[in-house]
Design a protein around this motif. Structure first.
Motif, PDB file in Angstrom:
ATOM      1  N   PRO A 122      30.891  -9.202  31.217  1.00 53.49           N
ATOM      2  CA  PRO A 122      31.213  -7.889  31.783  1.00 53.49           C
ATOM      3  C   PRO A 122      32.302  -8.028  32.861  1.00 53.49           C
ATOM      4  N   TRP A 123      33.254  -7.110  32.843  1.00 53.77           N
ATOM      5  CA  TRP A 123      34.334  -7.098  33.819  1.00 53.77           C
ATOM      6  C   TRP A 123      34.444  -5.719  34.457  1.00 53.77           C
TER       7      TRP A 123
ATOM      8  N   CYS B 187      37.421  -3.299  35.973  1.00 55.62           N
ATOM      9  CA  CYS B 187      38.869  -3.129  35.976  1.00 55.62           C
ATOM     10  C   CYS B 187      39.294  -2.525  37.317  1.00 55.62           C
TER      11      CYS B 187
ATOM     12  N   LEU C 149      41.113  -7.859  36.264  1.00 54.14           N
ATOM     13  CA  LEU C 149      39.724  -7.846  35.805  1.00 54.14           C
ATOM     14  C   LEU C 149      38.935  -8.772  36.718  1.00 54.14           C
TER      15      LEU C 149
ATOM     16  N   GLU D 114      45.743  -8.909  34.447  1.00 48.54           N
ATOM     17  CA  GLU D 114      46.074  -8.445  33.095  1.00 48.54           C
ATOM     18  C   GLU D 114      47.500  -7.929  32.991  1.00 48.54           C
TER      19      GLU D 114
ATOM     20  N   ARG E 141      38.880   0.988  41.699  1.00 52.39           N
ATOM     21  CA  ARG E 141      38.122   0.751  40.473  1.00 52.39           C
ATOM     22  C   ARG E 141      38.571   1.744  39.405  1.00 52.39           C
TER      23      ARG E 141
ATOM     24  N   GLY F  17      37.583   1.276  35.907  1.00 59.00           N
ATOM     25  CA  GLY F  17      36.701   1.261  34.741  1.00 59.00           C
ATOM     26  C   GLY F  17      35.967  -0.053  34.626  1.00 59.00           C
ATOM     27  N   GLU F  18      35.333  -0.248  33.494  1.00 62.03           N
ATOM     28  CA  GLU F  18      34.634  -1.501  33.216  1.00 62.03           C
ATOM     29  C   GLU F  18      34.707  -1.795  31.728  1.00 62.03           C
ATOM     30  N   THR F  19      34.517  -3.063  31.391  1.00 60.05           N
ATOM     31  CA  THR F  19      34.614  -3.472  29.996  1.00 60.05           C
ATOM     32  C   THR F  19      33.765  -4.722  29.785  1.00 60.05           C
ATOM     33  N   HIS F  20      33.460  -5.004  28.533  1.00 61.82           N
ATOM     34  CA  HIS F  20      32.740  -6.233  28.179  1.00 61.82           C
ATOM     35  C   HIS F  20      33.471  -6.827  26.984  1.00 61.82           C
ATOM     36  N   ARG F  21      34.223  -7.883  27.233  1.00 63.55           N
ATOM     37  CA  ARG F  21      35.037  -8.460  26.161  1.00 63.55           C
ATOM     38  C   ARG F  21      35.484  -9.859  26.507  1.00 63.55           C
TER      39      ARG F  21
END
Length: 208
Positions: free
Chosen positions: A131-132, A134, A172, A159, A197, A199-203
């Motif tokens: 999980p990150w 952004c 990230l 990024e 902040r 957003g967030e992501t999982h990748r």
């Protein structure tokens, strides 16, 4: 915290040891079927080689290996240990050997297959899946490099960088480090930069 490491992409490497050619290939895969398909592909491509040794590790699934005719324990297991030592999962590795007429002995084979797998994995690079958060860091041109260093020190990844009248670093940050990172950036910038902040992501993100 849930994170794991995978190959960032395909990797290939080659070297020669006492006239034997070793061709190493590493690939990211999601399933055992994908791993088996890649092994079959390499065996078909290098059908004229003496050995096509292989191993793979699937996250939450099996670990498999084959010496493919080499003395037991000199190829598949050493290759698998390379993946284990680097905590790599969802990966398949095939090392093809074209025999050069000179016997390498058990120790020589173990070193050669270990090196070939390691070289292929290095060529592939490594990504971490996790999980990150952004964030945007608006800053001055003169302050950008310091912030990049702080980002890396806290496990973050740059990024993108946008340049206009000022600089905006798009980063990230590991989700669990968000609060500490925000405080650290505010501190080192003397209060002039507050991470935003977005957003967030999982990748997967390449880390080396």
């Amino acid at each position: 915290m849930s994170e794991y490491y995978i190959p960032a992409g395909p990797g290939e490497a080659e070297f020669t040891e006492k006239r034997s050619r070793f061709l190493g290939h590493a690939r990211p895969v999601e399933t055992e079927d994908e791993a088996k398909a890649f092994v079959a592909e390499m065996k078909k491509k290098y059908y004229d080689a003496r050995h096509n040794c292989w191993c793979y590790i699937i996250r939450g699934g099996p670990e498999r290996y084959s010496d493919d005719g080499e003395p037991q324990g000199t190829a598949g297991i050493p290759m698998l240990e390379v993946l284990r030592r680097q905590n790599i999962t969802n990966c398949v590795c095939v090392v093809t050997r074209y025999f050069g007429g000179v016997l390498l002995g058990a120790g020589g084979l173990l070193r050669a297959y270990t090196r070939s797998a390691g070289d292929a994995l290095t060529a592939a690079g490594t990504s971490v899946v996790r999980p990150w958060v952004c964030m945007d860091l608006p800053c001055t041109y003169s302050g950008a490099e310091r912030l990049k260093t702080e980002c890396g020190a806290m496990g973050g990844v740059i990024e993108d960088t946008e340049y206009s009248a000022a600089v905006t670093l798009k980063v990230l940050i590991p989700a669990e480090a968000e609060t500490d990172f925000t405080a650290r950036i505010f501190d080192v910038s003397g209060g002039s930069v507050t991470p935003v902040r977005t957003g967030e992501t999982h990748r997967a993100v390449r880390v080396r």
